[in-house]
Design an enzyme around this catalytic site. Sequence first.
Site, PDB file in Angstrom:
ATOM      1  CG  HIS A   1      -2.012   0.978   1.201  1.00 54.83           C
ATOM      2  ND1 HIS A   1      -1.790   2.324   1.314  1.00 54.83           N
ATOM      3  CD2 HIS A   1      -3.347   0.817   1.054  1.00 54.83           C
ATOM      4  CE1 HIS A   1      -2.960   2.953   1.236  1.00 54.83           C
ATOM      5  NE2 HIS A   1      -3.918   2.068   1.077  1.00 54.83           N
TER       6      HIS A   1
ATOM      7  NE  ARG B   1      -3.305   7.926  -1.635  1.00 53.99           N
ATOM      8  CZ  ARG B   1      -3.259   6.692  -2.109  1.00 53.99           C
ATOM      9  NH1 ARG B   1      -3.086   6.481  -3.391  1.00 53.99           N
ATOM     10  NH2 ARG B   1      -3.375   5.659  -1.291  1.00 53.99           N
TER      11      ARG B   1
END
Lengths: 250, 610
Positions: free
Chosen positions: B237, B257
């Site tokens: 990740h 994000r």
Amino acid sequence: MSTVTFKIWRSGEDGKDGKLVEYQTEASEGMVVLDVVHKIQATQANDLACRWNCKAGKCGSCSAEINGKPSLMCMTRLDMIPIDKPVTIEPMRAFPPLRDLVTDVSWNFRVKKKIKQFKPRPPDAPDGTWRMQQEDIDRVQEFRKCIECFLCQDVCHVLRDHNKHDEFIGPRYLVYTAALEMHPLDTEDRIPELKKAQGIGYCNITKCCTTVCPEHITITDNAIIPLKERVVDEFYDPLGWLWKIIRPKG
Amino acid sequence: MAINYETFEYDVLVIGAGGAGLRAAIEASSAGVTVGLVCKSLLGKAHTVMAEGGMAAAMGNVDDRDSWKVHFADTMRGGQYVNNWRMAELHAKEAPARVQELEAWGAVFDRTKEGKISQRNFGGHRYPRLAHVGDRTGLEMIRTLQDHGIHQGITVHMEWTIVRLLKDGNRVVGAFGYDRERGRFKVFKAKAVVIASGGLGRAFKITSNSWEGTGDGHSLAYHAGAELLDMEFVQFHPTGMIWPPSVQGILVTESVRGEGGVLRNKDGKRFMFDDIPDNYKNQTSTDPEEGWRYTQNDKNARRPPELLTRDHVARCINREVKAGRGSPHGGVFLDISWIKEKISNAPEHIKKKLPSMYHQFMQLANLDITKEPMEVGPTTHYAMGGVRVNGETQMSSVPGLFAAGECAAGLHGANRLGGNSLSDLLVFGKRAGEFAAKFAKENPHVQIDEAQVEAAAQEALAPFEHGASTGGSAEGPYQVQHELQNMMQELVGIVRTEGEMKQALERLGTLRDRAAKAAVYGHREYNPGWHTALDLKHLLTISEAIAMSALDRQESRGGHFREDFPDKSAEAAKVNSVVWKAEDGSMKLRREPIPPLPEELKQIIEEMSK
């Protein structure tokens, strides 16, 4: 780096006759109490028992009493507590000890099973879905943040000091019940049990549970007091009582 | 030696009580069979609880252009077309019903203005698709399944660990394990077994996984004769915490994000604009302004490059750091605070949308994400590979043995899209439960073989014997575990080469010898040293499978990046890697052709890539 002394609760043979045992370890920047326990476990005491999972304050496994205060070990940074004197780490005291920092919390799971489960109204739309407005679920979402660390149960004097585990479900399950009762879709009625079997009356709103909640749920004000009010409405309001006789439910 | 143990009998035994295990148990139980559920931790603490962003389901509540076809195509593109297409199809079709079912069981998702379940943007998903609850969706999911499940007549054995599956001939007929509290042995007699044990991140030093993620299910299935598929595909990740050191690896959700957070290097540059892969070019914005509009649900805007797939973002971060453009502690900056230029009440907005991220950084790093950027870097997060299963029934190559969730392979191919994991757990957890119950109804119980139980018990007690016979001088399990994690991180991590992986396979041999001699002291009651010693076998098994599969795949694809083969290869695109245990006990690997896509699915993919 500085050397810090920890006094960690170690149980004796067969889980009884425990005592605080001193360990010393180096503390580095950003370290949390759970790091210390892991470090000691890996290097000085391979068999030191503790529960943990996520190490990020999301699962509620590593509950303990740090310098006497019920806390999550993974969210207690060493720079939040005085480390110039020995730091004590003890298991939650409101539950039977199993080993070292691990306690038997199975009572909590049994209590939950006795609370009536969610029962939704029929779906609002033909496709089987429901409609709810965000503002109507905000308060329920607050309660559903609960990570079941049981620190509120640990600190509650009704359980901790008076041992009313058979008569009182504790703050965690009052929050759980509140989340169900205030769920916009729910049709079940849990108020009679709250008064009788679940002992909501024992809570005298000292708010210790709210103070220790790592998720900052306003347990007393938002969950317990509104439930107490519902109990009052249902059982102690003479006008409401009269109304129920004139217009019985169902 | 006479072994003391307690025996339990169930039609279906489920190993693991995260999302997939709970969903499987609920389904099996509602099919009218008896169900036992074993979990290593307390109920409700499984790793599912950590999932933040949401569960992907093409309900079209926020953007009605979404459909199962788009979701299917997105999943295949994200997985770089080595996915099991049947699973990708079923997943896309069934996820909406599975999510809505959770609402019927009491889940309280965030809402749209019309009062429907809200859906958010996420990397690799074309439209807003993730049903969510702030950034604690995993907690909502596991609690809902748990609170529903406890009323379904399932017997839950908390803090019990399975160390071996028991067989009769080819078929799995039960399992052997112990309880943590007392360390006493337990034998389960079961007509069908569902493995839902989650991931294997603990094979690496930097990981978002908890202590439980030791690949138990992968390893149990492998040793019971099941095949493991695509083990080289491990997801790193892109955004894990990196500072302070003690929190290294803890996840920073992709939702940061999705809500407008941007990645910058030390020069303040949004480096993600520098490298947009060809197959995502027409969906990705090259203009920061357009990217921002996308995060604010402007249907005409394309996604910012920060929301490209995880494998790609992780590699770009790695590149910035290696080029000396990283942040002070060896990562890059993730900034959500900048949105104050766009929104008047930005701090409140951030706290409302990302409450647990705010909390996590405040508490652990003493950093206010509404004011300052975070420092982030890649962390081992998810195993795309796992037990090879039939896409519809979730049964492995061993009759009676099923697998679902992270420990099963296929759905995600070479790279999993964020949000596809939680929906995976629901869709295939349900299927595994359904077909395990069916198998249990069609097949009778089989006697447990005492010899297998005895062998398993002796193996489990061996670490104590080493402790007793060496009188305190032998190596403990933690040293071996730490060395394994460091080795895998360095040699089989985010960037791989042939030489390093060969070295890794060699060193695994030495570590195996050391693990076989590791000593444990004290007694069997809640002894973490003992548990660590028993987990080592699983960690070593899956580490070997990862290294072996990664060495064999001579190309870069998804989560698997080879410095010596940096491009995709047309040949390797046609195969999956299959690992199994040979008669002599050694690990074998073969490449197996991927079955061709049916015409209708092929058309969907072509249509959606326009």
